[in-house]
Design an enzyme around this catalytic site. Sequence first.
Site, PDB file in Angstrom:
ATOM      1  CE  LYS A 133     -50.016 -22.845-108.392  1.00  0.00           C
ATOM      2  NZ  LYS A 133     -51.155 -21.896-108.529  1.00  0.00           N
ATOM      3  NE  ARG A 179     -58.971 -19.985-108.375  1.00  0.00           N
ATOM      4  CZ  ARG A 179     -58.827 -21.186-107.823  1.00  0.00           C
ATOM      5  NH1 ARG A 179     -59.754 -21.640-106.984  1.00  0.00           N
ATOM      6  NH2 ARG A 179     -57.781 -21.936-108.105  1.00  0.00           N
ATOM      7  CD  GLU A 201     -50.896 -18.337-105.551  1.00  0.00           C
ATOM      8  OE1 GLU A 201     -51.673 -18.705-106.466  1.00  0.00           O
ATOM      9  OE2 GLU A 201     -49.954 -19.035-105.121  1.00  0.00           O
TER      10      GLU A 201
END
Length: 326
Positions: A131, A47, A43
């Site tokens: 999640k 950012r 994943e």
Amino acid sequence: MTRTELYDAIERIGLVPVIKISEKADASGLAKALTEGGLPAAEVTFRTSAAPEAIRKMKATCPQMIVGVGTVLSMSQVDAAADAGADFVVTPGLDPEIVRYCGFKEIPIIPGVSSASGIQEAISLGLNVVKFFPAELSGGLKAIKAMSGPFGSVRFMPTGGINASNLKDYLNDRSILACGGTWMVPEEALEAGDFDTIRHLTEKAVRTMLGFRLAHIGINSEDEAEAKQTAQMIQSLFAFQPNENPGSIFMDSYFEIMKTPFLGEKGHIAIATSSVERGKCYLERKGFRFREDSAVFRPDGTMQAVYLEQEVAGFAIHLVRDPQLG
């Protein structure tokens, strides 16, 4: 890849490295290190501006790898993820508009939730995998178990505070699809291009997750009389107690004396693992093959045991669910 196919693939891998990648990082080298270490998944968080190109390079280098995009906060980022070839999208929270947009773009989404209301909203949007984030700060496995009661159809991918010391506890719970973690890809190692360290840490994480250990050794006999003679010898040597069943005699949990010749020229070696399915998939990715007709399943549908096609020094090898897990 459909949503169901994605979930199945992630569950078989079990652990998804969560990575922040900078302009300096070598995405191709990272993809190789993770895949060779036993985790063909990642994943990549949105950012940094380097994330989309990193995803392209990882998919080009290791096409079999499952690569998702994390920290997605807008529909424009969903577009960027899809354009980069991402297999799925992960959001830190649950935004209904982003969920619906991912449906329109036909890219699976795993939204972040940390409460019962968040799970209920995810269900209302047609999702059954979420999640759980931040996992440890939100109550960890105890919270997940508590919420699994009223939301039994939902599977969780906890991220945040997951590490080598608590990974197996999480994955041993049936409500957990997989876990997300960062410790196998230290930022300093990634920045330095130290992929040997990343590969080593990934291999170590996989070993921790699978928990391979010797369960017992099986010894073939020509007939029941020979099996009982062998069992008596082992009992007299080590005081292991016999437990006889129709096809074999177990000597405590250390030996299984077969009453007739079975798989393997000499016998078999049983290797315990926390998940036969994940252990099987891990070894298949390494090129080993299994006798599918040998698979034994538990009442809940999980695999109890399965034999490899290959023998080792005249012994058949089979994986078995670790009896310590019940």
